[in-house]
Enzyme design. Structure first.
Site, PDB file in Angstrom:
ATOM      1  CE  LYS A   1      -1.844   2.929   2.763  1.00  0.00           C
ATOM      2  NZ  LYS A   1      -1.824   4.123   1.883  1.00  0.00           N
TER       3      LYS A   1
ATOM      4  CB  SER B   1       4.061   9.308  11.445  1.00  0.00           C
ATOM      5  OG  SER B   1       2.833   8.618  11.425  1.00  0.00           O
TER       6      SER B   1
ATOM      7  CD  GLU C   1      -0.574  10.708  15.195  1.00  0.00           C
ATOM      8  OE1 GLU C   1       0.147  11.491  14.541  1.00  0.00           O
ATOM      9  OE2 GLU C   1      -1.796  10.875  15.363  1.00  0.00           O
TER      10      GLU C   1
ATOM     11  CD  GLU D   1      12.725   3.752   8.704  1.00  0.00           C
ATOM     12  OE1 GLU D   1      12.776   4.700   9.529  1.00  0.00           O
ATOM     13  OE2 GLU D   1      12.670   3.911   7.486  1.00  0.00           O
TER      14      GLU D   1
ATOM     15  CB  CYS E   1      13.087   8.597   8.808  1.00  0.00           C
ATOM     16  SG  CYS E   1      13.743   7.415   7.642  1.00  0.00           S
TER      17      CYS E   1
ATOM     18  CD  GLU F   1      10.483  12.407  11.712  1.00  0.00           C
ATOM     19  OE1 GLU F   1       9.335  11.956  11.855  1.00  0.00           O
ATOM     20  OE2 GLU F   1      11.417  11.760  11.183  1.00  0.00           O
TER      21      GLU F   1
END
Ligand code: NDP
Length: 477
Positions: free
Chosen positions: A174, A228, A230, A249, A283, A380
């Site tokens: 996806k 993320s 979250e 990750e 990242c 971040e």
């Protein structure tokens, strides 16, 4: 250019069952250029059924040599399509074309590496105390889902799908809603290269619908996610219900540590791209720079001078180093960080402005005099923003580095080997470079400590992560 606009499901391009579509905008021009089908729950169910069929009816039991042959064919198709893949990437996310070409080639190399790895991937024989024969097998899991982000859409799609396929799984990929095109191309090319229908399917669609349906589908055995912290944390909580395997990750706030005994002029020249490459949407971005006090002033001067030389602009031009940000929303989010930095009294040594009126551009921004309680220091940003602070004491600096909840990557610049080893061991991060900013190596494990994730992409560690370990004991051998 021929744009893929449908789901790649069960070996063919198909419309979504709901007829829903996602609009794509070119971030360099702000123009809408395509609509792509968006998968819903019914499409996810159909893809999982197709994947299960493909796994049980042959892919699971295919001879390793034949599987390797097919994956080498995929790599060849990808190599032949580098230019097309690169152009699609530039169009959908504003990635500078030179970087997009390198990343397309990286995707092909990932398939070559895992195709080759198939013939060396094996279990162990174990001398158990009671005699007999004891050995282990690495077995594929079945249907796995890969959910990938928009910042490195093609290489991340490849480094999740290639090891999973090499280990004998079927994959449902996806892509992020902002970047479906190169993932769809991968599905199409892999099928043309000989992957049977259902072995690799690509379902663009929203995270909350298609993503959620994959994460909660009982027949999906593993979720491999990049994005993320979250959403990663939410996926882990949902996966816990039926103990699905996860590898995550996630975000980062990586340090760049420069000691006075290093070749610090080289470090100053190399460091802008360690944080501003991909317009900071990385990242691994070295967004916290720690510079030893004795060289702080001249280092900052050199670093800012090198930053000013970066070529920001049209991502279709080969000389461009920084393109636009991926979306209006992502730029607004970064500008909110910058507004906070202004309010808190940080000094802007460079940047902070929109360099032109069209396109989601933002200048690379260097912040000095940052307080360690400021948002730009702690969170971040995922944009072209770096905080540069001086340090006096190595031990205190390490404590400050490790005070972050993240632990993905980082760099240490020093000519003292003992110091390099000491600091590298103490920094809490999954990927460290000494006198370099290189984080990603196809052959080496990549992933984070703490809230930067769980599990590893790349290297043999990734392939192991797509298998179950089985022990078999044979008596009286
Ligand atoms: P997300 O974590 O929301 O998205 C990453 C992927 O997860 C996308 O494919 C997304 O789909 C999908 N997703 C979103 N919600 C769910 C869900 N509930 N279940 C399953 N899949 C889901 O990142 P964003 O794109 O929203 O970016 C937000 C922030 O995340 C950035 O500003 C950055 O800080 C961080 N980020 C970090 C990345 C990294 O490499 N570590 C990469 C990207 C972002 P969809 O696109 O449809 O929402």
């Amino acid at each position: 250019m021929n744009l893929p606009k449908q789901l790649f499901l069960d070996g063919a391009y198909r419309n979504s069952s709901s007829g829903q579509r996602t609009t794509l905008t070119n971030p360099a021009t702000e123009e809408i250029f395509a609509e792509v089908a968006a998968a819903d729950v019914a499409d996810v169910n159909a893809a999982v059924e197709s994947a299960q069929r493909a796994w049980e009816s042959g892919w699971r039991d295919l001879a390793p040599g034949r599987r390797a042959e097919i994956l080498f064919n995929v790599a060849r198709r990808l190599r032949d399509s580098i230019e097309e893949i690169a152009r699609l990437e530039t169009l959908q996310i504003g990635k500078p074309i030179s970087d997009a070409r390198d990343e397309a080639a990286l995707g092909a190399r990932v398939f070559e590496y895992y195709a080759g790895a198939i013939s060396t991937f094996c279990g162990q024989t174990i001398p158990v105390a009671r005699g007999g024969l004891d050995f282990t097998l690495r077995q594929p899991m079945g249907v796995v889902a890969a959910i990938v982000p928009w910042n490195f859409p093609f290489p991340i799609a490849c480094w999740k799908t290639a090891p999973a396929l090499a280990a004998g799984n079927c994959v449902i990929l996806k892509p992020a809603s902002l970047s479906p095109l190169t993932a769809l191309k991968l599905g199409e090319l892999a099928h043309a290269a000989g992957l049977p229908a259902g072995v690799l399917q690509v379902l663009p669609g929203s995270g909350s619908t298609a993503g959620d349906a994959l994460v909660t589908h009982p027949a999906v055995r593993k979720i491999s996610f990049t994005g993320s912290t979250e959403v990663g944390s939410r996926i882990m909580a949902l996966a816990a219900r039926d103990l699905k395997r996860v590898s995550l990750e996630l975000g980062g706030k990586s340090p760049n540590i420069v000691f006075a005994d290093s070749d610090w002029k080289k470090a100053a020249g190399a460091s802008p791209m360690s944080v501003f490459a991909n317009t900071g949407q990385d990242c691994c971005a070295r967004s916290r720079m720690f510079v030893e006090r004795g060289i702080y002033e001249p280092f900052v001067e050199e670093f800012v001078a090198a930053t000013k030389k970066l070529v920001v602009g049209d991502p279709t031009k080969p000389e461009t180093q920084l393109g636009p940000m991926v979306s209006a929303g992502q730029r607004t989010s970064v500008e909110e960080f910058l507004a906070d930095a202004r309010k808190r009294g940080s000094r802007f040594a460079f940047g902070g402005e929109r360099p032109q009126s069209k396109g989601y551009y933002l200048q690379p921004t260097v912040l000095l005099e940052v307080d360690k309680s400021d948002r730009c220091w702690r969170e971040e940003v995922f944009g072209p923003v770096v905080c540069v602070v001086p340090f006096d004491d190595e031990a205190q600096m390490i404590r400050d580095v490790n005070a972050s909840p993240y632990g993905l990557s980082g760099s240490v610049w020093t000519d003292d080997l003992r110091r390099a080893m000491r600091v590298a061991r103490q920094v809490e991060a999954g990927v460290l470079s000494i006198n370099s900013h290189s984080s990603v190596h196809v052959e080496a494990p990549f992933g984070g400590f703490k809230q930067s994730g769980i599990g590893r992409d790349l290297g043999m560690a990734a392939m192991e992560g797509y298998t179950e370990l089985k022990n078999i004991y044979v008596a009286d051998v």
